[in-house]
Design a protein around this motif. Sequence first.
Motif, short mmCIF file in Angstrom:
data_model
loop_
_atom_site.label_atom_id
_atom_site.label_comp_id
_atom_site.label_asym_id
_atom_site.label_seq_id
_atom_site.Cartn_x
_atom_site.Cartn_y
_atom_site.Cartn_z
N ASP A 69 0.87 -1.18 0.00
CA ASP A 69 0.00 0.00 0.00
C ASP A 69 0.90 1.23 0.00
O ASP A 69 1.75 1.38 0.89
N VAL A 70 0.74 2.10 -0.99
CA VAL A 70 1.60 3.29 -1.09
C VAL A 70 0.79 4.56 -0.85
O VAL A 70 1.01 5.58 -1.48
N PHE A 89 7.83 6.03 -0.55
CA PHE A 89 9.29 6.05 -0.62
C PHE A 89 9.86 4.65 -0.41
O PHE A 89 10.75 4.20 -1.14
N LYS A 90 9.33 3.94 0.59
CA LYS A 90 9.80 2.59 0.87
C LYS A 90 9.63 1.68 -0.33
O LYS A 90 10.51 0.87 -0.65
N ALA A 91 8.50 1.79 -1.02
CA ALA A 91 8.25 0.95 -2.18
C ALA A 91 9.29 1.19 -3.27
O ALA A 91 9.69 0.25 -3.97
N HIS A 92 9.72 2.43 -3.43
CA HIS A 92 10.75 2.72 -4.44
C HIS A 92 12.11 2.17 -4.02
O HIS A 92 12.88 1.68 -4.87
N SER A 137 21.21 10.80 -3.75
CA SER A 137 21.34 9.52 -3.07
C SER A 137 20.01 9.15 -2.41
O SER A 137 19.37 9.98 -1.78
N ARG A 138 19.61 7.90 -2.58
CA ARG A 138 18.39 7.36 -1.96
C ARG A 138 17.21 8.33 -2.14
O ARG A 138 16.50 8.66 -1.20
N SER A 139 16.99 8.74 -3.36
CA SER A 139 15.97 9.73 -3.63
C SER A 139 15.11 9.31 -4.82
O SER A 139 15.50 8.44 -5.61
N VAL A 140 13.95 9.95 -4.93
CA VAL A 140 13.01 9.68 -6.01
C VAL A 140 12.67 11.02 -6.65
O VAL A 140 12.03 11.87 -6.03
#
Length: 396
Positions: A255-256, A263-266, A335-338
């Motif tokens: 569930d997003v 963010f976790k899903a990405h 870094s660690r970004s969407v």
Amino acid sequence: MADPFPQDRAHSTVALVLAGGQGSRLSPLTDARSKPAVPVAGQYRLIDVVLSNLSNSGLRDVWIVEQYRPFTLNQHLAGGRPWDLDGTRHGLRLLPPAEGRTEEGFAAGNGHALHQQVPLLESFGADTVVVLSADHLYQFDLRPALEHHRARGSELTVVTTQTDEDPSRFGVVQVDADHTVTRYDHKPEDPDGSLVATEIFIYDVAALGQVTRRLTAERGDADGDSLGDYGESIVPHFVDHRRTHAYRLDGYWRDVGTVEAYFKAHMELLDGTGLDLDRPGWPLITNPKHAPPAWIDTRATVSASLVTAGCRIRGEVEHSIVGPGVVVEAGARVSRSVLLGDCVVPAGAELESVIADVGAEIPTGRSGRTKPGPGNITVLVPDDRGPASADETTGT
């Protein structure tokens, strides 16, 4: 009601996608677009996941209930053509709010929205309706679930999964050895187990009509406004009074609906534990934005990342998803970004644990940082969205 589908009863199953809510838990990404139109995994939209599952499952009557900011969503849907849902008598149907009848108008919740569609389902001649949300990531063939529903003589089938998140965010389900649902608790404070509803429900249309009319009659509410969330009204009634069974969805499901979950899903996607974009025979289909191939400069450093078309990378990108039209200048670090699209990461900028919306203004210097606990994601948006975001205006 006049029959809007005369002399055409070829298909008995309709998929009803509830895509009308505001999605405030995903704010600010939903401040200027509907939640189903939010970009995901670089080149896709959230709505692509449910539509791809339906198309790959061979379902051809797909109705989308809309309400909040549908412009970008409708532009993306393109009449259903990308998913082969652009038929004349069957295919994609958009169901916006309307005025003129008691069962129409703006929905006061997804239970009310479901109640509003019952007359249309009956007029269409559907005997089964699959009700789905548009804010989950998963890959699921609905055909075995539909066969299970029919073989059991179910009036409601609840598709379930085991969650590794807080079950109190979901509908928690109790099931006996015969797959009968014995209890359903909607977002309980003290959940009994981690088996939850995936927000995929298969209803017998006749039973759904009987239940919603009974509930609205008992409440003296012909319009159905009091039905609220179907998890609080319709589903519990089926569990208590109708033949209700469970069908298990194995594999990845997320569930997003919140910024943290999105963010976790990405990050799971990049780690190889999330949605499988390369699953053989089960493509994730979208209406692509046409753009030239991504360009990576010889001075750039890109690792463990997804970089989509139209990007120009001169700086450093690590464990990130870079959406269409993004420019990462030399001397910038991501870094660690969407990055959702159409933004410039200037020289001297350093992004960590950041979601940058379409057209966001990226400042020089440091934005975001990795820290424990919820709320650790920095979301950057355009300085001035105006009446609509860049995404809503340009359809990117």
